[in-house]
Design a protein around this motif. Structure first.
Motif, PDB file in Angstrom:
ATOM      1  N   ARG A 183       0.840  -1.205   0.000  1.00  0.00           N
ATOM      2  CA  ARG A 183       0.000   0.000   0.000  1.00  0.00           C
ATOM      3  C   ARG A 183       0.878   1.258   0.000  1.00  0.00           C
ATOM      4  N   PHE A 184       1.906   1.256   0.811  1.00  0.00           N
ATOM      5  CA  PHE A 184       2.849   2.379   0.871  1.00  0.00           C
ATOM      6  C   PHE A 184       3.540   2.551  -0.479  1.00  0.00           C
ATOM      7  N   ALA A 185       4.007   1.447  -1.061  1.00  0.00           N
ATOM      8  CA  ALA A 185       4.688   1.513  -2.351  1.00  0.00           C
ATOM      9  C   ALA A 185       3.751   1.999  -3.454  1.00  0.00           C
ATOM     10  N   GLU A 186       2.501   1.583  -3.398  1.00  0.00           N
ATOM     11  CA  GLU A 186       1.538   2.023  -4.399  1.00  0.00           C
ATOM     12  C   GLU A 186       1.296   3.531  -4.317  1.00  0.00           C
ATOM     13  N   MET A 187       1.337   4.078  -3.107  1.00  0.00           N
ATOM     14  CA  MET A 187       1.242   5.530  -2.963  1.00  0.00           C
ATOM     15  C   MET A 187       2.383   6.209  -3.723  1.00  0.00           C
ATOM     16  N   LEU A 188       3.581   5.657  -3.609  1.00  0.00           N
ATOM     17  CA  LEU A 188       4.723   6.229  -4.312  1.00  0.00           C
ATOM     18  C   LEU A 188       4.595   6.018  -5.818  1.00  0.00           C
ATOM     19  N   ARG A 189       4.122   4.849  -6.236  1.00  0.00           N
ATOM     20  CA  ARG A 189       3.915   4.617  -7.662  1.00  0.00           C
ATOM     21  C   ARG A 189       2.908   5.603  -8.226  1.00  0.00           C
ATOM     22  N   GLY A 190       1.930   5.961  -7.426  1.00  0.00           N
ATOM     23  CA  GLY A 190       0.906   6.908  -7.852  1.00  0.00           C
ATOM     24  C   GLY A 190       1.309   8.362  -7.729  1.00  0.00           C
ATOM     25  N   GLY A 191       2.606   8.617  -7.572  1.00  0.00           N
ATOM     26  CA  GLY A 191       3.066   9.998  -7.474  1.00  0.00           C
ATOM     27  C   GLY A 191       2.665  10.673  -6.183  1.00  0.00           C
ATOM     28  N   GLY A 192       2.554   9.882  -5.116  1.00  0.00           N
ATOM     29  CA  GLY A 192       2.213  10.440  -3.808  1.00  0.00           C
ATOM     30  C   GLY A 192       0.765  10.270  -3.416  1.00  0.00           C
ATOM     31  N   THR A 193      -0.024   9.642  -4.285  1.00  0.00           N
ATOM     32  CA  THR A 193      -1.455   9.487  -4.041  1.00  0.00           C
ATOM     33  C   THR A 193      -1.886   8.062  -4.354  1.00  0.00           C
ATOM     34  N   VAL A 194      -2.769   7.514  -3.521  1.00  0.00           N
ATOM     35  CA  VAL A 194      -3.392   6.231  -3.804  1.00  0.00           C
ATOM     36  C   VAL A 194      -4.843   6.309  -3.342  1.00  0.00           C
ATOM     37  N   ASP A 195      -5.761   5.896  -4.218  1.00  0.00           N
ATOM     38  CA  ASP A 195      -7.198   5.932  -3.897  1.00  0.00           C
ATOM     39  C   ASP A 195      -7.634   7.304  -3.386  1.00  0.00           C
ATOM     40  N   ASP A 196      -7.175   8.358  -4.054  1.00  0.00           N
ATOM     41  CA  ASP A 196      -7.514   9.749  -3.724  1.00  0.00           C
ATOM     42  C   ASP A 196      -6.974  10.207  -2.366  1.00  0.00           C
ATOM     43  N   ILE A 197      -6.106   9.416  -1.762  1.00  0.00           N
ATOM     44  CA  ILE A 197      -5.448   9.822  -0.520  1.00  0.00           C
ATOM     45  C   ILE A 197      -4.073  10.348  -0.887  1.00  0.00           C
ATOM     46  N   ARG A 198      -3.867  11.642  -0.686  1.00  0.00           N
ATOM     47  CA  ARG A 198      -2.621  12.275  -1.113  1.00  0.00           C
ATOM     48  C   ARG A 198      -1.695  12.470   0.079  1.00  0.00           C
TER      49      ARG A 198
END
Length: 383
Positions: free
Chosen positions: A255-270
């Motif tokens: 989940r943490f890595a996916e936030m980084l893959r998403g440019g700092g955001t995952v599932d609208d959580i920035r």
């Protein structure tokens, strides 16, 4: 197109390689998660959590993540820069006045993130003392760990000192006056839904915790105020060892890595801005070697590679070198790893996320070889 952009037989090959290594005794087992474009293609637990093979690993096993803990602090430091609490060019001494004394007083937050403070990479300020309370650790670092070179001229990976002071900077500048555990939980773990990630091993997850088998890899005792074990930090319920004291699961770390893959955001959580993540995954240490891994390379008989440090993250870099993030991954692949046992990385160009958490620590050179090989299998499976 195969399984979400992967050849299924190559993913089977990944599992077969892990199973073979576990069977040979290279390590006890591991939990692995692989995804492309955010879609998981492999989520497995293979082998055991102990040498006696009495604790089968599960996908929800809780691991002590060692230096992956630093990645959580790195992200919150970058977030603090975005919030204007301090800057990359802010000198640490301006945040922690007790960090006085040349040449270390010229070290900035940037130097701390890139391990170029000019301080030697010590494992502990002095031996035989628990370092699980942040204020005590910071006081000891400021008193005993002095600069030996001009900041920015040498890359000495800091096993503990850098992130103790970075965490203290977060505490000192926090508008709400929170502890570092509260900051991590409220600003990172809870927003991302990382419910199994903590500093320490809470009683609620102890039955799932894989007690680390050091196998002679860690060169010091790692003590806790809570118990009398030589490596008691990794079984204690609470700690403030922000450089090595967290525990987590493959799902939470993914989940943490996916936030980084998403440019700092995952599932609208920035958590961070895309621009900050792009800066963080660039190499900021030029061709400086990482002095810790320079010694590892020389002992293992290969040419010491550049450090390839980003803003707190390890970067694969432009050259083909011995690297835990692989050789077939693309140059901006970035992530973090923890003492002979675990790694996560994100390849932005290939849109691949990888998490590997293992039991039975490996020596540094063997660990690099192991994760390099697994990374290359993952990329080789991509279509």
């Amino acid at each position: 197109m195969g399984q979400q952009g992967f050849a299924p037989d190559r993913l089977v090959r990944f599992c077969e390689v892990v199973e073979r290594d576990v069977e040979s005794g290279l390590y006890h087992g591991g939990a692995f998660r692989i995804a492309r474009g955010g879609r998981t293609v492999l989520d497995v637990a293979i082998g055991y959590g102990d040498a006696e093979r009495t604790v089968p690993l599960r996908t929800d096993s809780v691991f002590s993540v060692f230096s992956v803990t630093k990645a959580f602090v790195n992200v919150l430091v970058l977030r603090a820069v975005e919030q204007g609490l301090f800057g990359l060019t802010t000198k640490m001494v301006d945040l922690l006045p007790e960090f006085a004394g040349a040449p270390r007083d010229r070290a900035t937050v940037l130097h701390f993130l890139t391990h170029t403070t000019g301080m030697p990479g010590v494992w502990e300020p002095k031996p035989g003392v628990p370092w699980d309370r942040l204020d005590e650790t910071v006081a000891a670092v400021c008193e005993l760990v002095h600069g030996t070179s001009e900041p920015g001229t040498r890359c000495d990976y800091a096993p503990m000192a850098n992130h103790a002071l970075l965490a203290a900077a977060l505490v000192r500048t926090d508008p709400q006056g929170r502890s570092i555990a509260e900051i991590l939980r409220q600003d990172l773990f809870e927003p991302l839904g990382m419910s199994d990630t903590n500093l320490g091993v809470p009683s609620a997850v102890k039955h799932r915790h894989i007690v680390p088998d050091m196998r002679g890899v860690i060169p010091i005792r790692v003590l806790s105020h809570e118990n009398n074990d030589d490596f008691g930090l990794f079984t204690a319920e609470h700690n403030e060892s922000v450089w090595a004291g967290a525990s987590s699961t493959s799902a939470d770390l993914f989940r943490f890595a996916e936030m980084l893959r998403g440019g700092g955001t995952v599932d609208d959580i920035r958590i961070l801005s895309p621009r900050t993540v792009r800066l963080a995954r660039q190499v900021w240490t030029e061709d400086l070697p990482n002095e810790l891994y320079k010694a590892v390379a020389l002992r293992a008989g290969y040419t010491p590679p550049p450090a390839y440090m980003g803003l707190g993250f390890n970067v694969r870099g432009p050259r083909i070198v011995n690297h835990q993030l692989g050789t077939l991954t693309t140059p901006e692949t970035f992530g973090n790893y923890g003492a002979g046992s675990m790694v996560f990385w994100i390849d932005p160009a290939l849109d691949i996320t990888f998490v590997g958490m293992t039991a039975g620590l490996l020596p540094q050179a063997r660990n690099i070889e192991r994760f390099e090989r697994l990374a290359d299998i993952v990329v080789g499976a991509a279509l």
